[in-house]
Design a protein around this motif. Structure first.
Motif, short mmCIF file in Angstrom:
data_model
loop_
_atom_site.label_atom_id
_atom_site.label_comp_id
_atom_site.label_asym_id
_atom_site.label_seq_id
_atom_site.Cartn_x
_atom_site.Cartn_y
_atom_site.Cartn_z
N LEU C 3 -16.01 5.28 3.45
CA LEU C 3 -16.05 4.75 2.08
C LEU C 3 -15.05 5.49 1.20
O LEU C 3 -14.30 4.87 0.43
N LEU C 4 -15.03 6.83 1.35
CA LEU C 4 -14.07 7.62 0.58
C LEU C 4 -12.64 7.20 0.89
O LEU C 4 -11.81 7.04 0.00
N LEU C 5 -12.38 6.99 2.18
CA LEU C 5 -11.05 6.57 2.61
C LEU C 5 -10.68 5.24 1.97
O LEU C 5 -9.56 5.04 1.50
N PHE C 6 -11.68 4.34 1.93
CA PHE C 6 -11.43 3.03 1.33
C PHE C 6 -11.11 3.16 -0.15
O PHE C 6 -10.16 2.53 -0.65
N ILE C 7 -11.91 3.99 -0.86
CA ILE C 7 -11.67 4.17 -2.29
C ILE C 7 -10.27 4.74 -2.53
O ILE C 7 -9.53 4.32 -3.42
N TRP C 8 -9.91 5.70 -1.66
CA TRP C 8 -8.60 6.34 -1.79
C TRP C 8 -7.48 5.31 -1.66
O TRP C 8 -6.58 5.21 -2.50
N HIS C 9 -7.56 4.50 -0.60
CA HIS C 9 -6.53 3.48 -0.41
C HIS C 9 -6.54 2.44 -1.51
O HIS C 9 -5.48 2.01 -1.99
N ALA C 10 -7.75 2.06 -1.95
CA ALA C 10 -7.84 1.04 -3.00
C ALA C 10 -7.21 1.55 -4.28
O ALA C 10 -6.50 0.81 -4.97
N LEU C 11 -7.46 2.84 -4.62
CA LEU C 11 -6.86 3.40 -5.83
C LEU C 11 -5.34 3.38 -5.74
O LEU C 11 -4.65 3.02 -6.69
N MET C 12 -4.82 3.76 -4.55
CA MET C 12 -3.37 3.75 -4.40
C MET C 12 -2.80 2.35 -4.60
O MET C 12 -1.83 2.15 -5.33
N TRP C 13 -3.43 1.37 -3.95
CA TRP C 13 -2.95 -0.01 -4.09
C TRP C 13 -3.03 -0.48 -5.53
O TRP C 13 -2.13 -1.14 -6.05
N LEU C 14 -4.15 -0.12 -6.20
CA LEU C 14 -4.34 -0.54 -7.59
C LEU C 14 -3.23 0.02 -8.47
O LEU C 14 -2.60 -0.71 -9.25
N PHE C 15 -2.96 1.34 -8.34
CA PHE C 15 -1.95 1.96 -9.19
C PHE C 15 -0.57 1.40 -8.89
O PHE C 15 0.22 1.15 -9.80
N ILE C 16 -0.29 1.17 -7.59
CA ILE C 16 1.02 0.59 -7.24
C ILE C 16 1.15 -0.80 -7.86
O ILE C 16 2.20 -1.16 -8.41
N ALA C 17 0.06 -1.58 -7.80
CA ALA C 17 0.12 -2.95 -8.33
C ALA C 17 0.36 -2.92 -9.84
O ALA C 17 1.23 -3.64 -10.35
N ILE C 18 -0.40 -2.06 -10.56
CA ILE C 18 -0.20 -1.97 -12.02
C ILE C 18 1.21 -1.52 -12.33
O ILE C 18 1.90 -2.09 -13.20
N GLY C 19 1.69 -0.52 -11.60
CA GLY C 19 3.03 0.00 -11.86
C GLY C 19 4.09 -1.05 -11.64
O GLY C 19 4.98 -1.24 -12.48
N LEU C 20 3.99 -1.78 -10.52
CA LEU C 20 5.01 -2.80 -10.24
C LEU C 20 4.94 -3.92 -11.27
O LEU C 20 5.97 -4.44 -11.69
N PHE C 21 3.71 -4.28 -11.69
CA PHE C 21 3.55 -5.34 -12.70
C PHE C 21 4.29 -4.96 -13.98
O PHE C 21 5.10 -5.74 -14.50
N PHE C 22 4.04 -3.73 -14.47
CA PHE C 22 4.68 -3.36 -15.74
C PHE C 22 6.17 -3.13 -15.58
O PHE C 22 6.94 -3.44 -16.49
N ASN C 23 6.60 -2.60 -14.41
CA ASN C 23 8.04 -2.46 -14.19
C ASN C 23 8.73 -3.80 -14.24
O ASN C 23 9.78 -3.96 -14.88
N SER C 24 8.14 -4.81 -13.58
CA SER C 24 8.82 -6.11 -13.59
C SER C 24 8.76 -6.74 -14.97
O SER C 24 9.72 -7.39 -15.39
N LEU C 25 7.66 -6.50 -15.72
CA LEU C 25 7.62 -7.00 -17.10
C LEU C 25 8.73 -6.39 -17.94
O LEU C 25 9.37 -7.08 -18.74
N GLY C 26 8.98 -5.08 -17.74
CA GLY C 26 10.05 -4.44 -18.48
C GLY C 26 11.39 -5.08 -18.18
O GLY C 26 12.17 -5.38 -19.09
#
Lengths: 84, 188, 123
Positions: C3-26
């Motif tokens: 479960l910890l491993l899943f949360i870890w990976h999910a957080l990474m994917w979430l942050f990458i997704a938010i970052g790419l979204f705002f980078n492309s908006l810029g």
């Protein structure tokens, strides 16, 4: 596919898009803005590549790149503003 | 330019010492984990760091350290600065980005340049306020009147009553937190 | 553990997704907005914020490996990434201010402006 390389690929594509404005930009100030965006994206992809290759030295290069590109931006801005 | 009474010339030594300590701190932060002499560092790194700190302190003392004000040395202010960046500043930054995302997607903008009274007295305060304004919702510092410390701010979406007024107060730029009073407590 | 491993990976994917979204908006903002000042809005805010989030994903990645293996290399990855983020946030805001000032001194007027206090004060 590796998540980090995917991220770097998307950011490389975004750099290409920003370069449209870099080539097209009607005024010089527009070009500097586009260059600034490209610089920020380069720093971001260097940090991500550091995680991809597990090399801390990439982040050090990113810090130096950020500072040097800032100096470059300031220099061009001063030149455009006629203060040089 | 070496002063004649080198070690007792405080106007020279104090800025030099502060700048050297700061650059040594940054150097040690960047090289943490290189050995185990002082917990984290190797002997060579500490020696090179001291040498670089002395050189940097010598070169940069004039413009790193304002010779008159010492208030920025208070560690309480540093803690407040960290709290400010992690708390109110980051929330305003997140809101700014949602706002810009909305403007990019819809293309609905009413730009304009307004005058803002900063109310700051030191250069550091004006710098922090200008940078905070640049990274918060829909505003971008364009120019500073250095006599009165007024800021000219480009706003991406000007409302009608703001456009009618002569000058805004600094805290009206920020929507949820009173960032200028935070900055005043940090920098002045 | 998984479960910890899943949360870890999910957080990474979430942050990458938010970052790419705002980078492309810029980047899209740079292409879409009408003049220098509005383009600077898109550039400084969205790109800086996106970069902060992609870097946070790297920080999460390094922290997870650090806790798992206690390898000092990952600790310095986290530390250096945080320093890079701070440097980037400060330099981008100041650089944007410099560009805006230069554009103003070159005589660029903000497009579609409803109010311009700077012009009123100088003229």
């Amino acid at each position: 596919m590796n998540i980090w390389f995917f991220t770097v690929g998307v950011m490389a594509f975004l750099m290409l898009l920003a370069m449209i404005r870099l080539f097209k930009g009607p005024t010089a100030a527009d070009r500097v803005v586009a260059l600034d965006a490209v610089n920020t994206l380069v720093v971001a992809s260097m940090i991500v590549l550091a995680a991809a290759f597990k090399q801390v030295i990439f982040v050090d290069v990113a810090i130096v790149y950020a500072l040097l590109s800032y100096v470059g931006t300031l220099y061009i801005a001063k030149y455009l503003g006629g203060e040089l | 330019m070496m002063p004649s009474n080198f070690f007792t010339d405080w106007a020279f030594m104090i800025p030099f010492f502060i700048t050297a300590c700061f650059s040594l701190g940054v150097y040690l932060l960047l090289t943490a984990g290189s050995g185990d002499v002082l917990w984290f560092w190797s002997g060579q790194e500490i020696l090179v760091g001291l040498f670089v700190a002395v050189v940097v302190g010598w070169v940069a003392r004039g413009f790193f350290c304002d010779s008159r004000r010492r208030a920025a040395l208070n560690p309480k202010r540093w803690l407040r600065a960290v709290g400010y960046v992690c708390g109110p500043f980051f929330i305003e930054l997140a809101k700014a980005n949602v706002d810009v995302a909305y403007r990019v997607i819809t293309g609905r903008i009413r730009p304009g340049i307004v005058r803002v009274k900063s109310g700051m007295e030191t250069d550091l305060g004006v710098l922090m306020l200008a940078n905070s304004i640049t990274l918060t919702p829909g505003t971008l510092t364009v120019d500073i009147n250095e006599d009165t410390n007024d800021l000219y701010v480009h706003v991406i979406n000007v409302s009608d009553d703001v456009a009618a007024r002569d000058a805004l107060e600094a805290h009206e730029i920020f929507s949820t937190f009173d960032c200028p009073s935070w900055i005043r407590r940090i920098a002045e | 553990m998984s479960l910890l491993l899943f949360i870890w990976h999910a957080l990474m994917w979430l942050f990458i997704a938010i970052g790419l979204f705002f980078n492309s908006l810029g980047v899209f903002g740079i292409l879409r907005f009408p003049d220098v000042y509005t383009r600077l809005h898109a550039d400084t805010k969205a790109t800086t914020f996106g970069t902060i989030f992609t870097s946070l994903a790297v920080v999460i990645y390094g922290l997870g490996h650090w806790l798992k293996t206690a390898d000092g290399q990952y600790g310095s990855l986290v530390l250096h990434t945080l320093i890079a983020v701070v440097v980037l946030a400060i330099t981008n805001a100041t650089g944007a201010h410099a560009i805006a000032r230069a554009a103003l001194r070159r005589g660029h007027q903000p497009a579609r402006a409803v109010v311009n206090k700077l012009e009123d004060s100088t003229s």
